[in-house]
Write an enzyme that holds these catalytic residues in place. Sequence first.
Site, PDB file in Angstrom:
ATOM      1  N   ALA A   8      -5.848   0.917  49.395  1.00 45.58           N
ATOM      2  CA  ALA A   8      -4.816   1.951  49.474  1.00 45.58           C
ATOM      3  C   ALA A   8      -4.438   2.411  48.076  1.00 45.58           C
ATOM      4  CB  ALA A   8      -3.609   1.409  50.219  1.00 45.58           C
ATOM      5  N   SER A  10      -5.850   5.499  44.944  1.00 44.49           N
ATOM      6  CA  SER A  10      -5.843   6.965  44.829  1.00 44.49           C
ATOM      7  C   SER A  10      -6.635   7.632  45.947  1.00 44.49           C
ATOM      8  CB  SER A  10      -6.432   7.373  43.475  1.00 44.49           C
ATOM      9  OG  SER A  10      -5.854   6.607  42.453  1.00 44.49           O
ATOM     10  N   GLY A  12      -8.180   6.243  48.623  1.00 44.84           N
ATOM     11  CA  GLY A  12      -7.870   5.713  49.955  1.00 44.84           C
ATOM     12  C   GLY A  12      -6.639   6.400  50.532  1.00 44.84           C
ATOM     13  N   ALA A 129      -7.813  12.225  42.171  1.00 40.88           N
ATOM     14  CA  ALA A 129      -6.460  11.799  42.551  1.00 40.88           C
ATOM     15  C   ALA A 129      -6.054  10.652  41.648  1.00 40.88           C
ATOM     16  CB  ALA A 129      -6.445  11.345  44.012  1.00 40.88           C
ATOM     17  N   LYS A 182     -25.073  11.422  39.344  1.00 39.38           N
ATOM     18  CA  LYS A 182     -23.698  11.216  38.874  1.00 39.38           C
ATOM     19  C   LYS A 182     -23.660  10.064  37.864  1.00 39.38           C
ATOM     20  CE  LYS A 182     -19.080  11.831  39.372  1.00 39.38           C
ATOM     21  NZ  LYS A 182     -18.330  10.668  39.723  1.00 39.38           N
ATOM     22  N   ASN A 190     -19.163   9.439  29.552  1.00 45.63           N
ATOM     23  CA  ASN A 190     -18.002   8.542  29.522  1.00 45.63           C
ATOM     24  C   ASN A 190     -18.002   7.522  28.369  1.00 45.63           C
ATOM     25  OD1 ASN A 190     -17.805  10.003  31.867  1.00 45.63           O
ATOM     26  ND2 ASN A 190     -17.209   8.311  33.167  1.00 45.63           N
ATOM     27  N   ASN A 200     -13.542  14.991  26.652  1.00 47.35           N
ATOM     28  CA  ASN A 200     -14.926  15.339  26.992  1.00 47.35           C
ATOM     29  C   ASN A 200     -15.450  16.456  26.086  1.00 47.35           C
ATOM     30  OD1 ASN A 200     -14.588  13.499  29.004  1.00 47.35           O
ATOM     31  ND2 ASN A 200     -14.670  14.958  30.701  1.00 47.35           N
TER      32      ASN A 200
END
Length: 303
Positions: A8, A10, A12, A129, A182, A190, A200
Site C-alpha cells: 500500500a 505509491s 498500490g 506517484a 526500461k 539513473n 536528468n
Amino acid sequence: MTWTILGAGSLGCLWAARLSRAGLPVRLLLRDRQRLNAYRALGGITLVEDGRESLYPIPAETAAQGAPIQRLLLACKAYDAESAAASVAARLAPGAELILLQNGLGSQQAVSAHLPRARCLYASSTEGAFRESDFRVVFAGRGQTWLGDKDGGPAPGWLTELEQAAIPAQWSENILERLWRKVALNCAINPLTVLHQCRNGDLASHPEEVAKLCDELGQLLHASGYPEAARELQGDVERVIAATAANFSSMYQDVAQGRRSEIAYLLGHACREGDRLHLAMPQLRALHERLRAYLVARGLPDT
Ligand code: NAD
Ligand code: KPL
C-alpha cells in the site's frame, strides 16, 4: 472478483483508489496488525489528484489472514517482492493470478520461480506517484502500464476492468523486451544522476559517457535476444534526458532520501546478465562499482 493489493505505497494506493472509485471490489493487504491499526485510524487511502484530495475507505486486512486470493497486485519495491509474495503464498487460490508491478528485472523471475502454480504477469509502468505520508498518495504523472505474460498466454479478461477504472493499460506480447528497454534507459540515466549529483537534463553535458553506456547496453540487449529493445537506444535516452530535464531520477531521489535503491534489479541485473553471456561491458561494470562504492559510503545497501 476482488482485486487484492499487497504493497500500500505509491502505486498500490494509486491503483486501489481508482479501482475502488469505479465500484470494483478491492482489498488491501498490510504487513501486520500495527500497520492495519494505523490505516484504520486514518479511515482509508487519500489520493491527491490535480490538487484535489479524496478519501477511499478501502477494506484492509493483514497479509497473514483472510479469504483465498484469486487476483493479486504486488506493488512493492523489487527488493521486497520475493518476501512479500511469500507472505501470502499460502493464501493463493489454485490458478491465482499475480500482477508483478516492479521496476527492473530479476524480482519477477524470483517470485514466479517460487509460485509455479500461479500465473505471474509482469507489468511496466510510466505512471508517477509519491507518498506524502502513510496511505496518502499524490498522483504526479500520467502514464501508462504495460502488462504481459512472459510465457505467451492470452490477455486476461479483467483488462476491461482497468479501462473501467481509468487505469491506462495495454497488453504487451513481449513484456520482457519492454522491461529490458526500461532497464536499459534506467541504467544509462539513473546511476549517472546519482554519481554526478544532477538532474536528468544535466546529463546532456556528459554525452560521451552516455553514448558509451548506450553502446554496451545495446550489445547486451542484442546478446540477450532483445534486438528490438536495442533499436535507437541512444536516441531514446537522449530524448528522455531532454523530456525529463528538470526531474531528478527515481534512483537519485531514493539515495537523496536515504532509501534503499533498486540497483540490484537495474545495473546489477545488467551486469549479471553480462556475466552469463560472457560480455566484457567495461563501462557498465565500472559504473556499477562506482555506484556501489557511493552507496556504501553513505551507509546504503549496494545490492
Ligand atoms: P513504495 O515504496 O511507495 O510502496 C511499496 C509498499 O510496499 C510500501 O508501502 C511497503 O511498506 C509495502 N511492502 C513492502 N513489503 C511488504 C510486505 N511484505 N507486506 C506488505 N507490504 C509491503 O513503492 P512504489 O513507488 O509504489 O513502487 C513500487 C514499484 O513500482 C517499484 O519497483 C518502483 O520502482 C515501481 N515504479 C514506481 C513508480 C512511482 O511513481 N512510484 C513509477 C514506476 C514504477
Ligand atoms: O524512469 C526513470 C526514472 O527516473 O526511474 C527515467 C525518468 C526514465 C530516468 O531513467
